[in-house]
Write a protein that holds these residues in place. Structure first.
Motif, PDB file in Angstrom:
ATOM      1  N   TRP A  30      -4.411  37.068 -24.106  1.00 45.32           N
ATOM      2  CA  TRP A  30      -4.607  38.474 -23.779  1.00 45.32           C
ATOM      3  C   TRP A  30      -6.045  38.949 -23.956  1.00 45.32           C
ATOM      4  O   TRP A  30      -6.505  39.816 -23.235  1.00 45.32           O
ATOM      5  N   LEU A  31      -6.690  38.398 -24.973  1.00 49.78           N
ATOM      6  CA  LEU A  31      -7.991  38.948 -25.340  1.00 49.78           C
ATOM      7  C   LEU A  31      -9.105  37.933 -25.105  1.00 49.78           C
ATOM      8  O   LEU A  31      -8.857  36.722 -25.089  1.00 49.78           O
ATOM      9  N   PRO A  32     -10.334  38.426 -24.906  1.00 45.92           N
ATOM     10  CA  PRO A  32     -11.462  37.501 -24.806  1.00 45.92           C
ATOM     11  C   PRO A  32     -11.629  36.707 -26.105  1.00 45.92           C
ATOM     12  O   PRO A  32     -11.259  37.180 -27.184  1.00 45.92           O
ATOM     13  N   LEU A  33     -12.174  35.537 -25.965  1.00 44.79           N
ATOM     14  CA  LEU A  33     -12.225  34.603 -27.077  1.00 44.79           C
ATOM     15  C   LEU A  33     -12.946  35.166 -28.301  1.00 44.79           C
ATOM     16  O   LEU A  33     -12.490  35.019 -29.430  1.00 44.79           O
ATOM     17  N   PHE A  34     -14.071  35.844 -28.042  1.00 46.63           N
ATOM     18  CA  PHE A  34     -14.848  36.321 -29.195  1.00 46.63           C
ATOM     19  C   PHE A  34     -14.048  37.322 -30.016  1.00 46.63           C
ATOM     20  O   PHE A  34     -14.148  37.372 -31.232  1.00 46.63           O
ATOM     21  N   VAL A  86      -0.099  33.332 -33.869  1.00 45.80           N
ATOM     22  CA  VAL A  86      -0.601  34.639 -33.444  1.00 45.80           C
ATOM     23  C   VAL A  86      -1.911  34.495 -32.677  1.00 45.80           C
ATOM     24  O   VAL A  86      -2.084  35.093 -31.598  1.00 45.80           O
ATOM     25  N   THR A  87      -2.833  33.696 -33.202  1.00 47.21           N
ATOM     26  CA  THR A  87      -4.101  33.535 -32.482  1.00 47.21           C
ATOM     27  C   THR A  87      -3.841  32.917 -31.122  1.00 47.21           C
ATOM     28  O   THR A  87      -4.492  33.262 -30.133  1.00 47.21           O
ATOM     29  N   GLY A  88      -2.870  32.003 -31.050  1.00 46.32           N
ATOM     30  CA  GLY A  88      -2.518  31.399 -29.763  1.00 46.32           C
ATOM     31  C   GLY A  88      -2.058  32.451 -28.773  1.00 46.32           C
ATOM     32  O   GLY A  88      -2.487  32.486 -27.610  1.00 46.32           O
ATOM     33  N   LEU A  89      -1.206  33.339 -29.242  1.00 50.04           N
ATOM     34  CA  LEU A  89      -0.702  34.421 -28.389  1.00 50.04           C
ATOM     35  C   LEU A  89      -1.843  35.322 -27.927  1.00 50.04           C
ATOM     36  O   LEU A  89      -1.935  35.702 -26.759  1.00 50.04           O
ATOM     37  N   LEU A  93      -1.485  37.418 -40.900  1.00 41.96           N
ATOM     38  CA  LEU A  93      -1.068  36.957 -39.572  1.00 41.96           C
ATOM     39  C   LEU A  93      -2.247  36.805 -38.616  1.00 41.96           C
ATOM     40  O   LEU A  93      -2.199  35.987 -37.701  1.00 41.96           O
ATOM     41  N   ALA A  94      -3.293  37.609 -38.839  1.00 38.99           N
ATOM     42  CA  ALA A  94      -4.438  37.566 -37.938  1.00 38.99           C
ATOM     43  C   ALA A  94      -4.976  36.147 -37.782  1.00 38.99           C
ATOM     44  O   ALA A  94      -5.595  35.819 -36.775  1.00 38.99           O
ATOM     45  N   GLY A  95      -4.737  35.297 -38.781  1.00 39.21           N
ATOM     46  CA  GLY A  95      -5.274  33.947 -38.683  1.00 39.21           C
ATOM     47  C   GLY A  95      -4.189  32.900 -38.467  1.00 39.21           C
ATOM     48  O   GLY A  95      -4.466  31.712 -38.399  1.00 39.21           O
TER      49      GLY A  95
END
Ligand SMILES: Nc1ncnc2c1ncn2[C@@H]1O[C@H](COP(=O)(O)OP(=O)(O)OP(=O)(O)O)[C@@H](O)[C@H]1O
Ligand SMILES: [Mg+2]
Lengths: 316, 244
Positions: free
Chosen positions: B189-193, B182-185, B176-178
């Motif tokens: 919330w999180l910084p891009l890096f 999920v990455t869109g979500l 799911l990490a990729g």
């Protein structure tokens, strides 16, 4: 050589081994005795390197089990408690696997397997899946596996549990027949096994060594050691002669067996008193024409010693 | 090395000594077919390639790989044979490697048995066999990563059910990490890096890269280090709680 020194093993709050030390030289057969939960299996697991001790060291044939487990394990043959086996294999494939793991190959492997199969009488079940074997046969496959590489140190956790009397006898013979340059440790709940095969006995309870001596010395700790036991033809015969016999010189006490026909005369503390008790008892019985079916001198009762040493004695 | 090969051999033989292996291969092949032909619209796409087949692999592996890996160590714990194995002169690393390689070879064997699909596309059209080859390679590497995770989960418990679920969940996280949803979500919330780091740990990213026909060094390193790290974790877990 096998040296266990100041071994401790802690399972959380529970102390399974509490400062156990002993040293075995080739030729010694050690019987490990103790009530359930005494720490026998745990000690064996530590010696074989399966469990790491909380503190203390084990040295097998010069290899420290903590730092060189593989070196030590090459010298070890081990039958774990309950004889776990790969159930989906057959004794044939299983023993071949063990030989291969131990680096025994080719003709030598075939030789060794044939030899242990005949020692453990496994010919009839060689190609049957282990999961379908009876308990005793599983134990025998486990034993075959342990002795396959003719190890210098053999550690057997309850080797005769579940074996029929003939096989029990075989296993004891096998252990005694090992050459004199081996070390054997067996744990057992069968006390007569210790007198039958062991040259040394260690009793542990609560993780501590309570006795470490030869089986003979263990027997001599018994109240019954060298006591004279007379078997009468009936209860009334025993009652007739009991008082007279118990007042013989040197007799320090008497006991009547559960079957009520056997009278045991305990000798006193003084030198030679056991012999005098026996002689006097025989003379008395002759003189009074008692109806006796047998008279013998006891070696000592191990079960009683065991209960006493482990503090499980029920006082009567 | 003797230890690795002996244990590998025993494990492989024991797969085929039980119905498990045959049941597994049967299910794997049936599901591969179902996914490819029905869900993947194999015929409707009118393209001679195996993209639909491979694109389902991460999801297929989510519940098929735990079925192989669950028994690796849990069964040894349950039956007590771990005590036998660990007191034989075999190092823990060798035992872990031997068992893992056996499971991986077995998975590879099941994968190979999907060759009729490859024959079918070659019969129907003119696919890029290079791409198909790297996809197979990627799928095999991914199975290795899943299996290494499963090996660690199995070492943790004597219950095969828990090992199955544990492996399924951890693998799901790594897939799911990729996943784009999920990455869109995460991007909100999180910084891009960080999102990129998380995504770069994903099986999906690396697998899709490989199955496009390019085996990058990064992808290879990713899969192999994934396997290495989880196998090392297995060794550590066994060391810490060997007897429980
Ligand atoms: N893995 C473990 N975790 C927690 N406690 C344990 C573990 N293994 C053993 N114990 C405890 O250690 C103690 C000693 O157990 P051990 O198996 O050595 O006894 P034993 O002398 O072999 O007994 P038995 O005659 O029943 O075989 C027991 O109280 C047992 O409950
Ligand atoms: Mg025990």
């Amino acid at each position: 050589m096998l040296e266990v020194s100041h071994l401790h093993k802690q399972f959380g709050d529970l102390t399974a081994i509490n400062d156990i030390s002993f040293k075995l030289v080739p030729g010694e057969i050690l019987g490990f005795l103790g009530p359930n939960g005494a720490g026998k299996s745990t000690t064996m697991k530590v010696i074989t390197g399966f469990l790491a001790p909380s503190s203390g060291t084990v040295t097998v044939w010069g290899c420290d089990v903590a730092t060189d487990p593989l070196g030590a394990q090459k010298h070890l043959g081990y039958l774990p408690e309950g004889a776990p086996l790969y159930e989906e294999m057959t004794p044939r494939t299983f023993l071949a696997f063990i030989a291969e793991v131990r680096g025994i190959t080719g003709a030598e492997s075939a030789d060794r397997i044939r030899s242990v199969v005949s020692t453990m009488s496994l010919e009839a079940v060689l190609d049957q899946r282990i999961e379908t074997l009876s308990k005793g046969f599983k134990r025998r496959v486990g034993l075959a596996q342990a002795i396959l590489h003719d190890p210098d140190v053999l550690i057997l956790d309850e080797p005769t549990d579940g074996l029929d009397p003939v096989q029990k006898h075989h296993v004891r013979e096998m252990i005694q027949g090992l050459s004199k340059d081996k070390i054997v440790i067996i744990s057992t709940h069968i006390l007569e096994e210790v007198t039958a095969v062991c040259s040394r006995a260690i009793i542990i309870a609560g993780g501590s060594v309570l006795a470490d001596c030869t089986p003979d010395e263990l027997e001599s700790r018994s109240r019954y050691h060298l006591a004279t036991t007379i078997r009468f033809s009936g209860e009334e015969q025993l009652n007739t002669h009991r008082d007279a016999l118990s007042t013989l010189e040197d007799v320090s006490g008497t006991d009547v067996s559960a079957s009520s026909v056997e009278l045991t005369l305990f000798p006193g503390e003084t030198e030679g008193s056991s012999q005098r008790v026996a002689q006097q008892a025989v003379e008395y019985l002759r003189g009074h024409d008692a109806d006796v079916t047998g008279i013998f001198q006891e070696r000592g009762r191990l079960d009683e010693v065991f209960r006493e040493i482990t503090g499980l004695e029920v006082r009567h | 090395m003797n230890g690795v090969s002996v244990i590998l051999k025993r494990e492989l033989l024991s797969y085929f000594a039980t119905p498990l292996a045959y049941v597994f291969i049967f299910i794997f092949l049936v599901l591969s077919g179902v996914f490819t032909f029905y869900l993947g619209n194999f015929f409707e796409r009118e393209q001679a390639d195996l993209t639909p087949f491979f694109s389902f692999h991460p999801w297929l592996y989510l519940f098929l790989v735990p079925a192989i890996s669950m028994r690796l160590w849990s069964e040894e714990r349950k039956t007590g044979t771990i005590e036998l194995l660990m007191t034989l002169p075999v190092s823990r690393i060798d035992a872990v490697l031997g068992k893992f390689l056996a499971a991986w070879l077995f998975a590879g064997f099941a994968l190979l048995l999907t060759f009729p699909l490859w024959i079918t596309v070659n019969y129907l059209g003119d696919p890029d066999n290079g791409v198909i080859f790297t996809s197979y390679l990627g799928s095999f590497l991914m199975a290795g990563g899943f299996l290494a995770i499963g090996s660690c989960m199995s070492a943790l418990t004597r219950s095969q059910v828990i090992a199955f679920i544990g492996c399924g969940i951890v693998c799901l996280l790594f897939v799911l990490a990729g996943f784009q949803m999920v990455t869109g979500l995460l991007r909100d919330w999180l910084p891009l890096f960080l999102v990129d780091t998380i995504a770069s740990l994903s099986f999906l990213m690396h697998f899709s890269a490989v199955s496009r026909g390019v085996v990058g060094l990064a992808d290879l390193v990713y899969f192999l280090s994934m396997i290495g790290v989880w196998l090392a974790a297995t060794v550590v877990v066994l060391e810490i709680k060997q007897a429980d």
